[in-house]
Design a protein around this motif. Structure first.
Motif, short mmCIF file in Angstrom:
data_model
loop_
_atom_site.label_atom_id
_atom_site.label_comp_id
_atom_site.label_asym_id
_atom_site.label_seq_id
_atom_site.Cartn_x
_atom_site.Cartn_y
_atom_site.Cartn_z
N LEU A 92 0.83 -1.20 0.00
CA LEU A 92 0.00 0.00 0.00
C LEU A 92 0.87 1.25 0.00
O LEU A 92 0.52 2.26 -0.63
CB LEU A 92 -0.94 0.00 1.21
N GLU A 93 2.00 1.18 0.65
CA GLU A 93 2.93 2.32 0.64
C GLU A 93 3.51 2.53 -0.75
O GLU A 93 3.66 3.66 -1.21
CB GLU A 93 4.05 2.10 1.65
N LYS A 94 3.81 1.42 -1.44
CA LYS A 94 4.36 1.53 -2.80
C LYS A 94 3.39 2.20 -3.76
O LYS A 94 3.82 2.87 -4.72
CB LYS A 94 4.74 0.14 -3.32
N VAL A 95 2.10 2.01 -3.57
CA VAL A 95 1.11 2.63 -4.46
C VAL A 95 0.56 3.93 -3.86
O VAL A 95 -0.42 4.49 -4.38
CB VAL A 95 -0.04 1.65 -4.79
N GLY A 96 1.19 4.40 -2.78
CA GLY A 96 0.83 5.70 -2.21
C GLY A 96 -0.48 5.73 -1.46
O GLY A 96 -1.17 6.76 -1.44
N LEU A 97 -0.83 4.61 -0.80
CA LEU A 97 -2.13 4.56 -0.11
C LEU A 97 -2.01 4.11 1.34
O LEU A 97 -2.95 3.52 1.89
CB LEU A 97 -3.08 3.63 -0.86
N SER A 98 -0.89 4.39 1.98
CA SER A 98 -0.75 4.02 3.39
C SER A 98 -1.85 4.66 4.23
O SER A 98 -2.35 4.05 5.19
CB SER A 98 0.62 4.46 3.90
N HIS A 99 -2.23 5.88 3.88
CA HIS A 99 -3.24 6.60 4.66
C HIS A 99 -4.64 6.04 4.46
O HIS A 99 -5.57 6.42 5.18
CB HIS A 99 -3.22 8.08 4.28
N ARG A 100 -4.81 5.13 3.50
CA ARG A 100 -6.13 4.55 3.22
C ARG A 100 -6.21 3.08 3.64
O ARG A 100 -7.13 2.37 3.24
CB ARG A 100 -6.43 4.65 1.73
N LYS A 101 -5.28 2.63 4.45
CA LYS A 101 -5.19 1.20 4.76
C LYS A 101 -6.46 0.65 5.42
O LYS A 101 -6.81 -0.52 5.24
CB LYS A 101 -3.98 0.93 5.65
N ASN A 102 -7.16 1.48 6.17
CA ASN A 102 -8.36 1.00 6.88
C ASN A 102 -9.66 1.43 6.20
O ASN A 102 -10.75 1.30 6.79
CB ASN A 102 -8.34 1.50 8.32
N SER A 103 -9.56 1.92 4.97
CA SER A 103 -10.75 2.37 4.24
C SER A 103 -11.37 1.22 3.46
O SER A 103 -10.68 0.34 2.95
CB SER A 103 -10.40 3.50 3.28
N ARG A 104 -12.71 1.22 3.36
CA ARG A 104 -13.41 0.23 2.55
C ARG A 104 -13.64 0.78 1.15
O ARG A 104 -13.37 1.95 0.85
CB ARG A 104 -14.76 -0.13 3.20
N LEU A 105 -14.17 -0.05 0.29
CA LEU A 105 -14.37 0.29 -1.12
C LEU A 105 -15.19 1.57 -1.29
O LEU A 105 -14.83 2.45 -2.08
CB LEU A 105 -15.06 -0.88 -1.82
N ASP A 106 -16.30 1.69 -0.53
CA ASP A 106 -17.18 2.84 -0.71
C ASP A 106 -16.61 4.13 -0.12
O ASP A 106 -17.20 5.20 -0.27
CB ASP A 106 -18.55 2.56 -0.09
N GLN A 107 -15.45 4.04 0.51
CA GLN A 107 -14.81 5.22 1.07
C GLN A 107 -13.64 5.71 0.22
O GLN A 107 -12.96 6.67 0.59
CB GLN A 107 -14.30 4.90 2.49
N MET A 108 -13.42 5.06 -0.92
CA MET A 108 -12.29 5.41 -1.78
C MET A 108 -12.76 5.85 -3.16
O MET A 108 -13.82 5.41 -3.64
CB MET A 108 -11.33 4.21 -1.92
N SER A 109 -11.98 6.69 -3.81
CA SER A 109 -12.27 7.10 -5.18
C SER A 109 -11.91 5.98 -6.14
O SER A 109 -11.26 4.99 -5.76
CB SER A 109 -11.45 8.35 -5.53
N GLY A 110 -12.32 6.13 -7.42
CA GLY A 110 -12.01 5.11 -8.41
C GLY A 110 -10.52 4.92 -8.60
O GLY A 110 -10.03 3.79 -8.74
N GLY A 111 -9.77 6.01 -8.60
CA GLY A 111 -8.32 5.91 -8.74
C GLY A 111 -7.67 5.22 -7.56
O GLY A 111 -6.73 4.43 -7.72
N GLU A 112 -8.16 5.49 -6.35
CA GLU A 112 -7.63 4.83 -5.16
C GLU A 112 -7.95 3.34 -5.18
O GLU A 112 -7.11 2.51 -4.82
CB GLU A 112 -8.22 5.49 -3.91
#
Length: 315
Positions: free
Chosen positions: A144-164
């Motif tokens: 997740l850090e490699k793809v720049g999403l460490s801050h979204r580790k506890n987010s579910r699908l409906d809490q993320m944008s399409g790109g995320e």
């Protein structure tokens, strides 16, 4: 070096240098009343550690090729080697092992990539459960850090944008350390800015992880971002769009005293690909200019002095 199989799965020495080698690859879909030839003698080589794209219109055969590279479909005839293994000789058990350990897949449709009620880190951990990997949580957080999403580790699908969501999908595809990463229209459902971010992630993973990346898309504009783009038309390799060596690069290689900035411009050229029998496909815009249609007769002349071939419409 990849494992080389013997007996019926024997691999010629030069195959070890390629991640993918297709020779005269054929795929035919049959029903009771109809037969469709999706690939008709396709040739393609992809080097180990290469990042490249495959483009083509709907019905060109690019998705069929991707499914066979991903172990989701079986070739009808020809030759298909991936990472030194002959997929035409695979058993069902071989295909299962191949999909778990050799290839990672990123789909355009996020519903095929993610489980909606799991968090991002739980989604990335999921493929590792099949191999009983230790350090699953640590590995998932690294990806997740490699793809720049460490801050979204506890987010579910409906809490993320399409790109995320698509970036989480890339992390999932890398979970089992594949040698080949396949992406099916990975930027097809996002805007241009997000598309560039995703492509940059693929390029960075290719550079740092030394993973071979093949992106399949209908968007020929990818040629601006990728050094090599192979075009497929009517089930065959039609042309390659490759990055040219620029004058600026040649100047910069002369020394470190002066660095010259590239001012842009057209840095790619399209090359028509001859198949192993010497056949080629003319670009569609050339055929339209010459008013040539499939089945028309044309005259071909060779200028031996200039080593050029000339094409004329007959009549």
């Amino acid at each position: 070096m990849s494992e080389v199989y013997t007996d019926e799965n024997i691999v010629a020495p030069d195959y070890e240098k390629k991640m993918i080698r297709c020779e005269n690859l054929v795929k035919i879909y049959k029903t009771d009343e109809i037969e469709v030839v999706a690939l008709q003698g396709l040739d393609l080589d992809v080097e180990c550690g290469e990042l490249m794209a495959i483009v083509g219109n709907s019905g060109s055969g690019k998705s069929t090729l991707l499914n066979m590279l991903g172990g989701l479909d079986k070739p009808s005839a020809g030759s298909l080697f991936v990472d030194g293994r002959n997929l035409l000789k695979f058993t069902d058990k071989d295909y299962m092992e191949y999909k778990r350990n050799t290839v990672g897949f990123v789909w355009q449709n996020n519903a095929r990539n993610l489980v909606p009620y799991l968090t991002a880190v739980q989604n990335v951990e999921l493929p590792m459960l099949l191999k009983s990997q230790r350090r699953r949580r640590e590995r998932a957080l690294e990806l997740l850090e490699k793809v720049g999403l460490s801050h979204r580790k506890n987010s579910r699908l409906d809490q993320m944008s399409g790109g995320e969501q698509q970036r989480v999908a890339i992390a999932i595809a890398l979970a089992n350390n594949p040698r080949l990463l396949l992406a099916d229209e990975p930027t097809g459902s996002v805007d241009t800015k997000t598309s560039n971010v995703i492509l940059d992630i693929f390029k960075e993973l290719n550079r740092t992880e030394k993973i071979t990346v093949v992106i399949v898309t209908h968007d020929v504009k990818l040629a601006r971002h990728i050094d090599r783009v192979v075009a497929i038309r009517d089930g065959r390799t039609s042309s390659e769009i490759v990055r040219k060596r620029s004058y600026v690069e040649e100047l910069n290689e002369l020394g470190d005293i002066v660095r010259v900035e590239d001012e842009g411009g057209d840095i790619h050229e399209e090359l028509v690909v001859l198949d192993r029998s010497g056949r080629l496909q003319l670009p569609k815009d050339y055929m339209e200019t010459l008013e040539i249609r499939g089945g028309d007769k044309v005259k071909v002349e060779l200028d031996e002095e200039d080593k050029r071939i000339y094409l004329f419409k007959s009549g």
